[in-house]
Design a protein around this motif. Structure first.
Motif, PDB file in Angstrom:
ATOM      1  N   GLY A 108      24.964 -16.368  -6.485  1.00 21.11           N
ATOM      2  CA  GLY A 108      24.915 -15.017  -5.924  1.00 21.11           C
ATOM      3  C   GLY A 108      26.234 -14.618  -5.310  1.00 21.11           C
ATOM      4  N   CYS A 109      26.969 -15.610  -4.768  1.00 25.21           N
ATOM      5  CA  CYS A 109      28.297 -15.378  -4.191  1.00 25.21           C
ATOM      6  C   CYS A 109      29.260 -16.408  -4.767  1.00 25.21           C
ATOM      7  N   PRO A 110      29.524 -16.323  -6.075  1.00 20.07           N
ATOM      8  CA  PRO A 110      30.366 -17.338  -6.713  1.00 20.07           C
ATOM      9  C   PRO A 110      31.756 -17.378  -6.097  1.00 20.07           C
ATOM     10  N   GLY A 111      32.216 -18.599  -5.871  1.00 22.15           N
ATOM     11  CA  GLY A 111      33.542 -18.774  -5.274  1.00 22.15           C
ATOM     12  C   GLY A 111      33.491 -18.771  -3.771  1.00 22.15           C
ATOM     13  N   ALA A 112      32.845 -17.751  -3.193  1.00 24.34           N
ATOM     14  CA  ALA A 112      32.757 -17.664  -1.730  1.00 24.34           C
ATOM     15  C   ALA A 112      31.762 -18.662  -1.164  1.00 24.34           C
ATOM     16  N   PHE A 113      30.718 -18.952  -1.953  1.00 21.08           N
ATOM     17  CA  PHE A 113      29.664 -19.855  -1.479  1.00 21.08           C
ATOM     18  C   PHE A 113      29.311 -20.906  -2.523  1.00 21.08           C
ATOM     19  N   GLU A 114      29.135 -20.465  -3.786  1.00 18.71           N
ATOM     20  CA  GLU A 114      28.746 -21.406  -4.827  1.00 18.71           C
ATOM     21  C   GLU A 114      29.905 -21.691  -5.784  1.00 18.71           C
ATOM     22  N   SER A 115      29.869 -22.910  -6.301  1.00 18.91           N
ATOM     23  CA  SER A 115      30.709 -23.288  -7.434  1.00 18.91           C
ATOM     24  C   SER A 115      29.779 -23.831  -8.512  1.00 18.91           C
ATOM     25  N   VAL A 116      30.117 -23.615  -9.772  1.00 16.84           N
ATOM     26  CA  VAL A 116      29.299 -24.083 -10.882  1.00 16.84           C
ATOM     27  C   VAL A 116      29.971 -25.266 -11.559  1.00 16.84           C
ATOM     28  N   ILE A 117      29.231 -26.343 -11.720  1.00 16.80           N
ATOM     29  CA  ILE A 117      29.679 -27.491 -12.509  1.00 16.80           C
ATOM     30  C   ILE A 117      29.026 -27.352 -13.877  1.00 16.80           C
ATOM     31  N   ASN A 118      29.796 -26.980 -14.865  1.00 16.85           N
ATOM     32  CA  ASN A 118      29.261 -26.595 -16.171  1.00 16.85           C
ATOM     33  C   ASN A 118      29.292 -27.777 -17.132  1.00 16.85           C
ATOM     34  N   LEU A 119      28.235 -28.580 -17.119  1.00 11.49           N
ATOM     35  CA  LEU A 119      28.141 -29.690 -18.060  1.00 11.49           C
ATOM     36  C   LEU A 119      27.799 -29.213 -19.466  1.00 11.49           C
ATOM     37  N   LEU A 120      27.357 -27.966 -19.590  1.00 11.36           N
ATOM     38  CA  LEU A 120      27.102 -27.404 -20.918  1.00 11.36           C
ATOM     39  C   LEU A 120      28.379 -27.360 -21.756  1.00 11.36           C
ATOM     40  N   SER A 121      29.507 -27.289 -21.076  1.00  7.65           N
ATOM     41  CA  SER A 121      30.784 -27.244 -21.796  1.00  7.65           C
ATOM     42  C   SER A 121      31.125 -28.579 -22.449  1.00  7.65           C
ATOM     43  N   CYS A 122      30.360 -29.609 -22.130  1.00  6.75           N
ATOM     44  CA  CYS A 122      30.627 -30.945 -22.671  1.00  6.75           C
ATOM     45  C   CYS A 122      29.841 -31.237 -23.950  1.00  6.75           C
ATOM     46  N   PHE A 123      29.103 -30.244 -24.452  1.00  2.00           N
ATOM     47  CA  PHE A 123      28.278 -30.427 -25.640  1.00  2.00           C
ATOM     48  C   PHE A 123      29.081 -30.280 -26.926  1.00  2.00           C
ATOM     49  N   ASN A 124      28.666 -31.045 -27.941  1.00  2.00           N
ATOM     50  CA  ASN A 124      29.072 -30.786 -29.317  1.00  2.00           C
ATOM     51  C   ASN A 124      28.033 -29.818 -29.877  1.00  2.00           C
ATOM     52  N   GLU A 125      28.310 -28.539 -29.819  1.00  2.00           N
ATOM     53  CA  GLU A 125      27.319 -27.533 -30.165  1.00  2.00           C
ATOM     54  C   GLU A 125      26.992 -27.524 -31.658  1.00  2.00           C
ATOM     55  N   ASP A 126      27.958 -27.876 -32.488  1.00  2.50           N
ATOM     56  CA  ASP A 126      27.691 -27.910 -33.924  1.00  2.50           C
ATOM     57  C   ASP A 126      26.631 -28.965 -34.240  1.00  2.50           C
TER      58      ASP A 126
END
Length: 373
Positions: A108-126
Motif C-alpha cells: 500500500g505504501c511501497p518503498g515508504a513502508f513495504e519492500s517486495v522480494i520478488n521470487l517470481l523473477s527466479c522462474f524459468n517461465e518457458d
C-alpha cells in the motif's frame, strides 16, 4: 500439540503463532493487521510460487539475527506448521511475510513502508508454461481438499455451538463479569498509555492434527492463569471482560482466538507487559506441561445439575465434532501431499542462484537495521 523453542541466543524471546487458518466460514486471515503503515517499521512482502524457498528464506533471516533480537515471532502455516508464513522482528522493527494466497498482501505504501522480494523473477517461465495443465490440475485438487476441510469444520462447529448455547443457558455471566473486574483491579494497574492489541491464533487445525503452541504463553508471561473450561462460554466471557479492561488500562494485549470461531471467540489472552497470561485448558488445548500461577475451574460458573441432565447429549455432540475434525485433518494431509507434488512442478524451474542473491540482499538490509540502533 506442538512445542517450540522459546529463547534466543542472547536471552531474547521466541514466540510461535498462527495468523491464518481454515475455519468454518472459510480461510480466516489476521494478516490485515500487518498492512497498516507504521513509521520506523520495514515490511518485506515475499512473492513467489510453490517450491521457491519462501519459508527457507524466512528461517535463514530469523537465524541470522536471533542473537540480536529481543522478541522474534514466528508465524506458522496452518496447512503445514513446519513451514513459516511470517517472521516479526520487534527490536529490528521489521517483518517478513508470505504475501501470496490465501493471505495476499499487496504493497500500500511501497518503498515508504513495504519492500517486495520478488521470487517470481527466479522462474524459468518457458519451462513452467509447458506444465500449465498439470499445475492447474494440482491447484484445483489442492483447493478441493481445503474446501472439504472447511466444510467438515463447519459441521463440527454447528455441534459444538449447540453445546455452547445450552451451556450458556446454565451459566452465571454476571458472576463471571464481577470476578473478572475484581481480577483486573488487583492485577492490571493503569499503564498511563494507550492500549495496543495484537491478534493471533495459538491453535489451528492442521495436517498434523490440532496444533497448539503451548510454550508461547510461558515465553511471553511470567505468571499464567489457567482456565479449565471444556465448553468455552464461561472462559470466553471472562477473557472478553479482561481484554476490554486491559486495553482501557494501557496494556499490550495478545488476543488469541479460537480456530473454530476466530471472529468472535477468545481462547487466550497474553499480557506481556503485565507479565500475565490467561489460557484456556480444554481437550483441544491441553497445556499438559504448564505450571500455572492460579487455576480457575469454570464449572463454578455453571449449573452442574443442569449439565448432568444433558450429559449424554453434550457428549454425543462433542464426540461427533471430534470425528469431523479428524476428517478435516485428513483432508489437510491429502492437501499437503498434493502441494508437495505441486512443488515438484516448480522446483527444477527455479534459479536458486538468483534466490540466494535476493536472500543475501535481504540479510544485509536486515542486519543494517540492528546496526543503526
Amino acid at each position: 500439540m506442538a512445542s517450540s523453542s522459546t529463547t534466543l541466543g542472547a536471552g531474547g524471546i521466541q514466540a510461535d503463532f498462527f495468523m491464518g487458518c481454515n475455519a468454518p466460514g472459510g480461510f480466516h486471515s489476521l494478516y490485515g493487521e500487518l498492512q497498516s503503515p507504521v513509521r520506523g517499521i520495514r515490511r518485506w512482502l515475499i512473492k513467489g510460487g510453490p517450491g521457491t524457498g519462501k519459508s527457507s528464506l524466512m528461517k535463514q533471516a530469523a537465524q541470522a539475527v536471533q542473537d540480536r533480537e529481543d522478541l522474534l515471532e514466528r508465524i506458522h502455516c496452518s496447512s503445514d506448521p513446519d513451514s513459516l508464513d511470517g517472521v516479526l522482528f520487534h527490536r529490528g522493527g521489521a517483518s517478513l511475510v508470505d504475501a501470496t494466497p490465501p493471505h495476499v498482501i499487496e504493497p500500500g505504501c511501497p518503498g515508504a513502508f513495504e519492500s517486495v522480494i520478488n521470487l517470481l523473477s527466479c522462474f524459468n517461465e518457458d519451462l513452467l508454461e509447458q506444465r500449465l495443465e498439470r499445475i492447474t490440475e494440482l491447484q484445483a485438487l489442492n483447493g478441493e481438499y481445503h474446501r472439504k476441510c472447511r466444510g467438515l469444520l463447519k459441521c463440527a462447529d454447528i455441534l459444538l455451538q449447540d453445546n455452547a448455547r445450552y451451556v450458556e443457558s446454565c451459566t452465571d455471566f454476571e458472576k463471571i463479569r464481577t470476578q473478572a473486574l475484581r481480577f483486573c483491579r488487583k492485577e492490571l494497574p493503569p499503564a498511563g498509555k494507550p492500549g495496543r492489541e495484537r491478534n493471533r491464533l495459538l491453535t489451528a487445525v492442521t495436517n498434523q492434527g490440532v496444533v497448539t503452541y503451548e510454550k508461547t504463553p510461558a515465553a511471553l508471561c511470567k505468571r499464567l492463569l489457567l482456565l479449565r473450561d471444556e465448553y468455552g462460554p464461561a472462559s470466553a466471557a471472562l477473557l472478553k471482560t479482561v481484554r476490554a479492561e486491559a486495553l482501557a488500562r494501557g496494556q499490550l494485549v495478545y488476543s488469541c482466538w479460537s480456530p473454530l470461531a476466530p471472529e468472535v471467540r477468545l481462547e487466550h489472552l497474553l499480557l506481556p507487559e503485565a507479565g500475565l497470561g490467561l489460557v484456556t485448558q480444554s481437550r483441544y488445548c491441553p497445556f499438559r506441561e504448564l505450571t500455572p500461577w492460579k487455576v480457575i475451574d469454570c464449572a463454578r460458573f455453571t449449573d452442574g445439575e443442569a449439565l448432568r441432565r444433558r450429559r449424554r447429549y453434550l457428549r454425543f455432540n462433542r464426540r461427533a465434532a471430534q470425528e469431523l475434525i479428524n476428517g478435516a485433518v485428513e483432508d489437510l494431509r491429502q492437501a499437503k501431499a498434493v502441494h508437495d507434488r505441486l512443488e515438484e512442478q516448480f522446483t527444477d524451474a527455479v534459479d536458486f542462484g538468483a534466490v540466494t542473491a535476493l536472500t543475501s540482499h535481504l540479510l544485509t538490509a536486515l542486519a543494517a537495521r540492528y546496526s543503526k540502533q
